[in-house]
Design a protein around this motif. Structure first.
Motif, PDB file in Angstrom:
ATOM      1  N   GLU A  35       2.179   0.113   3.771  1.00 43.30           N
ATOM      2  CA  GLU A  35       0.790  -0.261   3.482  1.00 43.30           C
ATOM      3  C   GLU A  35       0.236   0.656   2.398  1.00 43.30           C
ATOM      4  OE1 GLU A  35      -1.717  -1.109   6.885  1.00 43.30           O
ATOM      5  OE2 GLU A  35       0.084  -1.475   8.104  1.00 43.30           O
ATOM      6  N   PRO A  36      -0.600   0.114   1.499  1.00 47.14           N
ATOM      7  CA  PRO A  36      -1.059   0.891   0.336  1.00 47.14           C
ATOM      8  C   PRO A  36      -1.644   2.273   0.660  1.00 47.14           C
ATOM      9  CG  PRO A  36      -1.733  -1.394   0.121  1.00 47.14           C
ATOM     10  CD  PRO A  36      -1.121  -1.246   1.491  1.00 47.14           C
ATOM     11  N   GLN A  37      -2.504   2.364   1.649  1.00 48.96           N
ATOM     12  CA  GLN A  37      -3.099   3.670   1.983  1.00 48.96           C
ATOM     13  C   GLN A  37      -2.035   4.618   2.545  1.00 48.96           C
ATOM     14  OE1 GLN A  37      -6.378   3.615   4.752  1.00 48.96           O
ATOM     15  NE2 GLN A  37      -7.042   5.642   4.172  1.00 48.96           N
ATOM     16  N   ALA A  38      -1.107   4.079   3.329  1.00 52.95           N
ATOM     17  CA  ALA A  38      -0.030   4.899   3.881  1.00 52.95           C
ATOM     18  C   ALA A  38       0.868   5.431   2.762  1.00 52.95           C
ATOM     19  CB  ALA A  38       0.786   4.089   4.878  1.00 52.95           C
ATOM     20  N   VAL A  39       1.182   4.584   1.800  1.00 51.11           N
ATOM     21  CA  VAL A  39       2.013   5.008   0.667  1.00 51.11           C
ATOM     22  C   VAL A  39       1.291   6.093  -0.135  1.00 51.11           C
ATOM     23  CG1 VAL A  39       3.032   4.254  -1.522  1.00 51.11           C
ATOM     24  CG2 VAL A  39       3.251   2.819   0.515  1.00 51.11           C
ATOM     25  N   ALA A  40       0.006   5.871  -0.395  1.00 51.49           N
ATOM     26  CA  ALA A  40      -0.776   6.831  -1.189  1.00 51.49           C
ATOM     27  C   ALA A  40      -0.838   8.204  -0.534  1.00 51.49           C
ATOM     28  CB  ALA A  40      -2.184   6.290  -1.405  1.00 51.49           C
ATOM     29  N   LEU A  41      -0.842   8.241   0.793  1.00 54.21           N
ATOM     30  CA  LEU A  41      -0.951   9.519   1.508  1.00 54.21           C
ATOM     31  C   LEU A  41       0.390  10.033   2.022  1.00 54.21           C
ATOM     32  CD1 LEU A  41      -4.270   8.852   3.423  1.00 54.21           C
ATOM     33  CD2 LEU A  41      -3.904  10.300   1.421  1.00 54.21           C
ATOM     34  N   GLY A  42       1.476   9.371   1.655  1.00 54.97           N
ATOM     35  CA  GLY A  42       2.800   9.834   2.040  1.00 54.97           C
ATOM     36  C   GLY A  42       3.087   9.723   3.524  1.00 54.97           C
ATOM     37  N   TYR A  43       2.436   8.768   4.208  1.00 52.23           N
ATOM     38  CA  TYR A  43       2.635   8.618   5.657  1.00 52.23           C
ATOM     39  C   TYR A  43       4.076   8.240   5.967  1.00 52.23           C
ATOM     40  CZ  TYR A  43       2.554   6.631  10.340  1.00 52.23           C
ATOM     41  OH  TYR A  43       2.835   6.353  11.648  1.00 52.23           O
ATOM     42  N   LYS A  44       4.644   8.934   6.926  1.00 44.23           N
ATOM     43  CA  LYS A  44       5.983   8.631   7.450  1.00 44.23           C
ATOM     44  C   LYS A  44       5.877   8.552   8.967  1.00 44.23           C
ATOM     45  CE  LYS A  44       8.407   8.616   3.688  1.00 44.23           C
ATOM     46  NZ  LYS A  44       8.982   7.371   3.207  1.00 44.23           N
ATOM     47  N   GLU A  45       6.532   7.567   9.559  1.00 46.16           N
ATOM     48  CA  GLU A  45       6.527   7.422  11.015  1.00 46.16           C
ATOM     49  C   GLU A  45       7.281   8.553  11.689  1.00 46.16           C
ATOM     50  OE1 GLU A  45       8.080   3.497  11.633  1.00 46.16           O
ATOM     51  OE2 GLU A  45       6.189   2.552  11.067  1.00 46.16           O
TER      52      GLU A  45
END
Length: 102
Positions: A35-45
């Motif tokens: 998801e765009p916001q997750a990609v922008a903030l480097g979110y990893k599960e």
């Protein structure tokens, strides 16, 4: 129309039942890494999958479940104020990680 106490109690009971049912029926979706916001903030599960070269701020041991912005829902997931309406994994991480106070 004049309201009676009986009508008030009946409407109140139905309203409370509706709210409880709505809360149970509403299940928050999990945040996807794509998801765009997750990609922008480097979110990893999985925090161990964070690219340390790209996110130099990351340190071993940082996870969503020990972040100030995380509110646990169960042992595996919870809410994050950065991603409203979505759940994140407890073992996850993003670039806005903040050490939990206390």
């Amino acid at each position: 129309m004049k309201s009676t106490r009986r009508q008030f109690m009946a409407v109140s009971a139905v309203s409370v039942a509706s709210l409880v049912t709505a809360k149970v029926a509403y299940a928050q979706p999990m945040l996807g890494e794509g998801e765009p916001q997750a990609v922008a903030l480097g979110y990893k599960e999985d925090a161990t999958a964070v690219d340390k070269a790209k996110f130099a701020k990351y340190q071993d041991g940082q996870r969503c479940d020990n972040c100030q912005l995380y509110t646990p829902k169960d042992a595996k997931a919870g809410a994050c104020s950065v991603f409203p309406g979505k759940l994140v994994t407890a073992a996850g991480w993003c670039n806005l990680w903040v050490k939990k106070a206390g």
